[in-house]
Every structure is written in C-alpha cells, then in structure tokens.
Design a protein around this motif. Structure first.
Motif, PDB file in Angstrom:
ATOM      1  N   PRO A  82      -9.539 -55.865 -46.563  1.00  0.00           N
ATOM      2  CA  PRO A  82      -8.117 -55.704 -46.258  1.00  0.00           C
ATOM      3  C   PRO A  82      -7.253 -55.801 -47.524  1.00  0.00           C
ATOM      4  O   PRO A  82      -7.622 -56.446 -48.506  1.00  0.00           O
ATOM      5  N   ALA A  83      -6.107 -55.169 -47.462  1.00  0.00           N
ATOM      6  CA  ALA A  83      -5.154 -55.211 -48.577  1.00  0.00           C
ATOM      7  C   ALA A  83      -4.529 -56.599 -48.675  1.00  0.00           C
ATOM      8  O   ALA A  83      -4.446 -57.329 -47.690  1.00  0.00           O
ATOM      9  N   ARG A  84      -4.100 -56.953 -49.876  1.00  0.00           N
ATOM     10  CA  ARG A  84      -3.411 -58.214 -50.117  1.00  0.00           C
ATOM     11  C   ARG A  84      -2.379 -57.969 -51.209  1.00  0.00           C
ATOM     12  O   ARG A  84      -2.399 -56.948 -51.876  1.00  0.00           O
ATOM     13  N   THR A  85      -1.477 -58.906 -51.360  1.00  0.00           N
ATOM     14  CA  THR A  85      -0.512 -58.791 -52.445  1.00  0.00           C
ATOM     15  C   THR A  85      -0.899 -59.735 -53.572  1.00  0.00           C
ATOM     16  O   THR A  85      -1.538 -60.771 -53.351  1.00  0.00           O
ATOM     17  N   ALA A  86      -0.526 -59.341 -54.770  1.00  0.00           N
ATOM     18  CA  ALA A  86      -0.738 -60.135 -55.976  1.00  0.00           C
ATOM     19  C   ALA A  86       0.384 -59.739 -56.925  1.00  0.00           C
ATOM     20  O   ALA A  86       1.286 -58.984 -56.546  1.00  0.00           O
ATOM     21  N   ALA A  87       0.333 -60.220 -58.135  1.00  0.00           N
ATOM     22  CA  ALA A  87       1.306 -59.823 -59.147  1.00  0.00           C
ATOM     23  C   ALA A  87       0.670 -59.960 -60.517  1.00  0.00           C
ATOM     24  O   ALA A  87      -0.180 -60.827 -60.732  1.00  0.00           O
ATOM     25  N   SER A  88       1.084 -59.091 -61.416  1.00  0.00           N
ATOM     26  CA  SER A  88       0.609 -59.165 -62.795  1.00  0.00           C
ATOM     27  C   SER A  88       1.792 -59.323 -63.729  1.00  0.00           C
ATOM     28  O   SER A  88       2.834 -58.690 -63.544  1.00  0.00           O
ATOM     29  N   ALA A  89       1.608 -60.176 -64.721  1.00  0.00           N
ATOM     30  CA  ALA A  89       2.595 -60.341 -65.793  1.00  0.00           C
ATOM     31  C   ALA A  89       2.017 -59.656 -67.023  1.00  0.00           C
ATOM     32  O   ALA A  89       0.898 -59.965 -67.452  1.00  0.00           O
ATOM     33  N   HIS A 103      -1.823 -62.849 -61.182  1.00  0.00           N
ATOM     34  CA  HIS A 103      -1.509 -64.042 -60.394  1.00  0.00           C
ATOM     35  C   HIS A 103      -1.768 -63.750 -58.921  1.00  0.00           C
ATOM     36  O   HIS A 103      -1.720 -62.600 -58.496  1.00  0.00           O
ATOM     37  N   ASP A 104      -2.006 -64.799 -58.156  1.00  0.00           N
ATOM     38  CA  ASP A 104      -2.296 -64.641 -56.729  1.00  0.00           C
ATOM     39  C   ASP A 104      -1.114 -64.106 -55.942  1.00  0.00           C
ATOM     40  O   ASP A 104      -1.300 -63.480 -54.902  1.00  0.00           O
ATOM     41  N   ASP A 105       0.094 -64.351 -56.434  1.00  0.00           N
ATOM     42  CA  ASP A 105       1.274 -63.852 -55.721  1.00  0.00           C
ATOM     43  C   ASP A 105       2.457 -63.736 -56.680  1.00  0.00           C
ATOM     44  O   ASP A 105       2.405 -64.200 -57.822  1.00  0.00           O
ATOM     45  N   LEU A 106       3.505 -63.106 -56.209  1.00  0.00           N
ATOM     46  CA  LEU A 106       4.694 -62.874 -57.021  1.00  0.00           C
ATOM     47  C   LEU A 106       5.345 -64.179 -57.442  1.00  0.00           C
ATOM     48  O   LEU A 106       5.769 -64.326 -58.594  1.00  0.00           O
ATOM     49  N   ALA A 107       5.427 -65.137 -56.548  1.00  0.00           N
ATOM     50  CA  ALA A 107       6.062 -66.415 -56.876  1.00  0.00           C
ATOM     51  C   ALA A 107       5.378 -67.085 -58.061  1.00  0.00           C
ATOM     52  O   ALA A 107       6.045 -67.620 -58.958  1.00  0.00           O
ATOM     53  N   ALA A 108       4.056 -67.044 -58.104  1.00  0.00           N
ATOM     54  CA  ALA A 108       3.311 -67.651 -59.219  1.00  0.00           C
ATOM     55  C   ALA A 108       3.582 -66.914 -60.527  1.00  0.00           C
ATOM     56  O   ALA A 108       3.745 -67.535 -61.582  1.00  0.00           O
ATOM     57  N   ALA A 109       3.647 -65.585 -60.472  1.00  0.00           N
ATOM     58  CA  ALA A 109       3.913 -64.796 -61.683  1.00  0.00           C
ATOM     59  C   ALA A 109       5.319 -65.062 -62.205  1.00  0.00           C
ATOM     60  O   ALA A 109       5.531 -65.199 -63.414  1.00  0.00           O
ATOM     61  N   LEU A 110       6.285 -65.139 -61.294  1.00  0.00           N
ATOM     62  CA  LEU A 110       7.665 -65.417 -61.709  1.00  0.00           C
ATOM     63  C   LEU A 110       7.784 -66.822 -62.291  1.00  0.00           C
ATOM     64  O   LEU A 110       8.466 -67.023 -63.302  1.00  0.00           O
ATOM     65  N   ALA A 111       7.117 -67.779 -61.688  1.00  0.00           N
ATOM     66  CA  ALA A 111       7.157 -69.147 -62.206  1.00  0.00           C
ATOM     67  C   ALA A 111       6.521 -69.219 -63.594  1.00  0.00           C
ATOM     68  O   ALA A 111       7.059 -69.875 -64.502  1.00  0.00           O
ATOM     69  N   ALA A 112       5.403 -68.543 -63.777  1.00  0.00           N
ATOM     70  CA  ALA A 112       4.699 -68.577 -65.060  1.00  0.00           C
ATOM     71  C   ALA A 112       5.515 -67.935 -66.176  1.00  0.00           C
ATOM     72  O   ALA A 112       5.411 -68.335 -67.344  1.00  0.00           O
ATOM     73  N   THR A 113       6.327 -66.951 -65.832  1.00  0.00           N
ATOM     74  CA  THR A 113       7.127 -66.244 -66.831  1.00  0.00           C
ATOM     75  C   THR A 113       8.572 -66.733 -66.875  1.00  0.00           C
ATOM     76  O   THR A 113       9.371 -66.220 -67.654  1.00  0.00           O
ATOM     77  N   GLU A 114       8.887 -67.679 -66.007  1.00  0.00           N
ATOM     78  CA  GLU A 114      10.233 -68.236 -65.886  1.00  0.00           C
ATOM     79  C   GLU A 114      11.269 -67.165 -65.551  1.00  0.00           C
ATOM     80  O   GLU A 114      12.421 -67.234 -65.979  1.00  0.00           O
ATOM     81  N   MET A 115      10.863 -66.175 -64.784  1.00  0.00           N
ATOM     82  CA  MET A 115      11.797 -65.136 -64.344  1.00  0.00           C
ATOM     83  C   MET A 115      12.423 -65.516 -63.029  1.00  0.00           C
ATOM     84  O   MET A 115      11.871 -66.329 -62.277  1.00  0.00           O
ATOM     85  N   THR A 116      13.578 -64.915 -62.762  1.00  0.00           N
ATOM     86  CA  THR A 116      14.308 -65.162 -61.530  1.00  0.00           C
ATOM     87  C   THR A 116      14.750 -63.827 -60.947  1.00  0.00           C
ATOM     88  O   THR A 116      14.486 -62.769 -61.532  1.00  0.00           O
ATOM     89  N   ASP A 117      15.471 -63.896 -59.852  1.00  0.00           N
ATOM     90  CA  ASP A 117      16.002 -62.671 -59.260  1.00  0.00           C
ATOM     91  C   ASP A 117      16.953 -61.938 -60.207  1.00  0.00           C
ATOM     92  O   ASP A 117      17.160 -60.736 -60.057  1.00  0.00           O
ATOM     93  N   ASP A 118      17.495 -62.631 -61.194  1.00  0.00           N
ATOM     94  CA  ASP A 118      18.352 -61.980 -62.195  1.00  0.00           C
ATOM     95  C   ASP A 118      17.572 -60.946 -63.014  1.00  0.00           C
ATOM     96  O   ASP A 118      18.159 -60.059 -63.631  1.00  0.00           O
ATOM     97  N   ASP A 119      16.234 -61.072 -63.046  1.00  0.00           N
ATOM     98  CA  ASP A 119      15.378 -60.169 -63.826  1.00  0.00           C
ATOM     99  C   ASP A 119      14.838 -59.005 -62.999  1.00  0.00           C
ATOM    100  O   ASP A 119      14.132 -58.144 -63.522  1.00  0.00           O
TER     101      ASP A 119
END
Length: 122
Positions: A82-89, A103-119
């Motif tokens: 089955p399909a799943r979501t992930a994210a790459s930095a 990363h396993d998910d978008l939240a983890a990738a954003l946290a690791a890169t210190e990005m926010t919705d502003d990005d």
C-alpha cells in the motif's frame, strides 16, 4: 523562492522515478549524502546502489523551501504494497543535490529543517 533549487529537486525525483541513474547522478554533487533513519551513505556509487534497490515510486506533493533546502512531501507507492506518505529534505548547492534525507513524515522533515508554514511554496 528559488525556482532553480526546487526545479533541481523535482528533476531529481523524476530521474529517480524513471530509474534514469545517469541523470540522477548528474543532478547530484560527487559527494552526495543519502540517508534515512536506518543509516547514511555518500557518493555516486552509494546513490546508484540505493536507487537500484528502490522498488517504489515517489509522487511529490507539498513543497517547502528555505536557504537552499527543499522539503518535499511524498506519496510512496511500493511495487508490492500500500501507498504511504513520507518526506525528503534535500540540500541544493549550485543546482546540484548535495544531501537527501528521507523522513517518515512531513512533520519530522519540517522539524529537522526547522521549517514552518511560512516556508510553504504556493
């Protein structure tokens, strides 16, 4: 926004999805770093080995960008599951991907890169 860096990451994903290893390597620095929670590797030989082991497609979704780093949310569809979501930095320097960390998910990738919705890129 850097159209060039985002375009490089999109081209990288296209080459990976097409299993075009020569184009994939040409989009990366010689010392490309590839990693995930299970480990990391460096260089074109490691990139090619990793890409050849990949048995899934990755469809790019939401894109975030700041200071040479592009985070992409991905819908990963394995050949046999089955399909799943992930994210790459991805770090891009001079139109070459120098590092990719999945990363396993978008939240983890954003946290690791210190990005926010502003990005978030529209």
């Amino acid at each position: 926004m850097s159209t060039s860096e985002i375009a490089t990451v999109l081209a990288w994903h296209d080459a990976l999805g097409a299993a075009d290893l020569d184009t994939l390597a040409s989009l990366c620095s010689d010392d490309i770093e590839i990693g995930d929670a299970h480990g990391a590797a460096q260089g074109h030989a490691a990139l090619r080995a990793w890409a050849q082991r990949t048995d899934a497609t990755a469809e790019v979704g939401t894109i975030y960008y700041r200071d040479g780093v592009v985070v992409v949310e991905e819908r990963i569809t394995p050949a046999d599951g089955p399909a799943r979501t992930a994210a790459s930095a991805c770090r891009v320097v001079d139109d070459h991907v120098t590092a990719v960390f999945r990363h396993d998910d978008l939240a983890a990738a954003l946290a690791a890169t210190e990005m926010t919705d502003d990005d978030l890129q529209a």
